[in-house]
Design a protein around this motif. Structure first.
Motif, PDB file in Angstrom:
ATOM      1  N   PRO A  37      -3.385  -2.436  -9.450  1.00 13.92           N
ATOM      2  CA  PRO A  37      -2.984  -1.617 -10.593  1.00 13.92           C
ATOM      3  C   PRO A  37      -1.910  -2.305 -11.411  1.00 13.92           C
ATOM      4  CG  PRO A  37      -3.106  -0.305  -8.593  1.00 13.92           C
ATOM      5  CD  PRO A  37      -3.241  -1.735  -8.182  1.00 13.92           C
ATOM      6  N   HIS A  40       0.687   1.094 -16.958  1.00 19.04           N
ATOM      7  CA  HIS A  40      -0.232   1.799 -17.850  1.00 19.04           C
ATOM      8  C   HIS A  40       0.529   2.366 -19.022  1.00 19.04           C
ATOM      9  CE1 HIS A  40      -3.812   4.176 -18.817  1.00 19.04           C
ATOM     10  NE2 HIS A  40      -2.954   5.117 -19.161  1.00 19.04           N
ATOM     11  N   GLN A  69      -9.911   1.059 -14.383  1.00 17.77           N
ATOM     12  CA  GLN A  69      -9.675   1.191 -12.952  1.00 17.77           C
ATOM     13  C   GLN A  69     -10.013   2.593 -12.482  1.00 17.77           C
ATOM     14  OE1 GLN A  69      -6.057  -1.832 -12.014  1.00 17.77           O
ATOM     15  NE2 GLN A  69      -5.437   0.072 -12.948  1.00 17.77           N
ATOM     16  N   GLU A  72      -5.104   4.299 -10.008  1.00 16.81           N
ATOM     17  CA  GLU A  72      -3.912   3.790 -10.673  1.00 16.81           C
ATOM     18  C   GLU A  72      -2.731   4.710 -10.391  1.00 16.81           C
ATOM     19  OE1 GLU A  72      -2.498   2.253 -15.115  1.00 16.81           O
ATOM     20  OE2 GLU A  72      -4.494   3.081 -14.808  1.00 16.81           O
ATOM     21  N   ASN A  73      -1.571   4.100 -10.167  1.00 14.33           N
ATOM     22  CA  ASN A  73      -0.335   4.850  -9.935  1.00 14.33           C
ATOM     23  C   ASN A  73      -0.475   5.905  -8.834  1.00 14.33           C
ATOM     24  OD1 ASN A  73       0.721   3.299 -11.959  1.00 14.33           O
ATOM     25  ND2 ASN A  73       1.034   4.974 -13.413  1.00 14.33           N
TER      26      ASN A  73
END
Length: 323
Positions: A37, A40, A69, A72-73
């Motif tokens: 990741p 963003h 993706q 993410e996070n």
């Protein structure tokens, strides 16, 4: 052959076999599920890689784009319906899960919704802007009818209710079975026609730089000056990059009731392209109680072509909505 010679020959063959396997392994890139990741930016502001055919990095890239993706996070898009049949109405189900694998059940409301779902075909001809419903257990669902077979991408645009959480756009692949007929990306054009409306695009999409895009809506040759608020705005614009379908979700400059923004005929946006390349823009607007979608093909760094006369026959345009 004596025992010593047999052992020596076997060892040599074994070494050659492992040597060949190592060489193949070194010569072929490893297969991985997802890249690590990256930071963003809100609504997918950019991407570190250029689209297919653009020759890699260009020096114009900004922050990573959204939708590339599935995780993410610490959040993952769990698509429970990865396959549908083209031409058949299907209920699409998915869940957003946190880092512990638990379903997320609390979201911030943005533009009147907790989550916005975009479904687009890989050739960027079919487009759906959906607003699914969420069950108490965190499962989202919405009916969808995809007209053509082929590959699709599902984008979930949301912000968790957790304090300090960032807006995320996660993407997952969806397949529609049936007879497949490839379609080329529509040619760039500064004018789009949909449901009797004409939308003209002014401005250009620039790689790595913010620029203004103005879209003017008219009907029967007359400017539409009574656009209706749709999800808290007079229009919503989604841009998808041809090739990898990098997602760029931008919003208009101004909003209904702010004292300066007029209900048409122009809707103004500020957008930044992740890189050079071809993009497909989808504008959603509402008039007389119905939502319409106008689609454009543009190239980042190049101004849209001059409007062309309306064609004589019916033209295919971006697919409509399911709400």
């Amino acid at each position: 052959m004596n025992t010593g010679l047999k052992i020596t020959a076997f060892a040599a063959a074994l070494a050659a076999t492992f040597g060949t396997a190592y060489g193949v392994g070194r010569g072929v890139d490893p297969v991985v599920a997802d890249s690590a990741p990256a930071p963003h930016d809100e609504h997918g502001a950019g991407s570190p890689s250029a689209p297919e055919g653009e020759g890699g990095r260009t020096g114009h890239e900004s922050t990573p784009a959204g939708g590339l993706q599935i995780s993410e996070n610490g959040y993952t898009l769990d698509l429970a319906t990865p396959n549908v049949t083209a031409g058949e109405r299907t209920r699409l189900r998915f869940t957003v899960r946190d880092a512990e694998g638990k379903a997320v059940t609390a979201y911030q409301r943005e533009h009147d919704k907790e989550l916005h779902l975009i479904v687009a075909s890989r050739d960027l001809v079919t487009y759906r802007h959906l607003h699914p419903t969420r069950a108490a257990d965190g499962t989202w669902s919405t009916p969808v009818d995809l007209p053509r077979a082929g590959g699709y991408r599902v984008f979930a645009d949301f912000t968790p209710a957790q304090r300090g959480a960032q807006n995320l756009t996660l993407g997952a692949d969806l397949a529609a079975s049936g007879p497949y007929a490839p379609v080329n990306l529509p040619a760039p054009d500064g004018t789009a026609r949909t449901d009797g409306y004409q939308v003209e695009l002014a401005g250009s999409l620039r790689p790595g730089r913010a620029s203004e895009l103005k879209l003017k809506v008219s009907r029967d040759g007359r400017p539409v000056t009574d656009l209706e608020p749709y999800l808290g705005a007079y229009g919503h614009l989604v841009a998808l990059r041809s090739g990898d379908l990098a997602y760029l979700h931008v919003h208009p400059n101004g909003e209904p009731g702010d004292g300066t923004t007029k209900p048409g005929p122009e809707i103004s946006f500020t957008a930044t392209a992740p890189s050079v390349g071809a993009y497909r823009l989808f504008l959603d607007f509402q008039h007389r109680g119905e939502v319409h979608t106008a689609a454009f093909t543009v190239r980042a760094g190049a101004a849209p072509t001059a409007p062309e006369p309306a064609p004589a026959g019916p033209q295919e345009h971006a697919d409509g909505h399911t709400h």
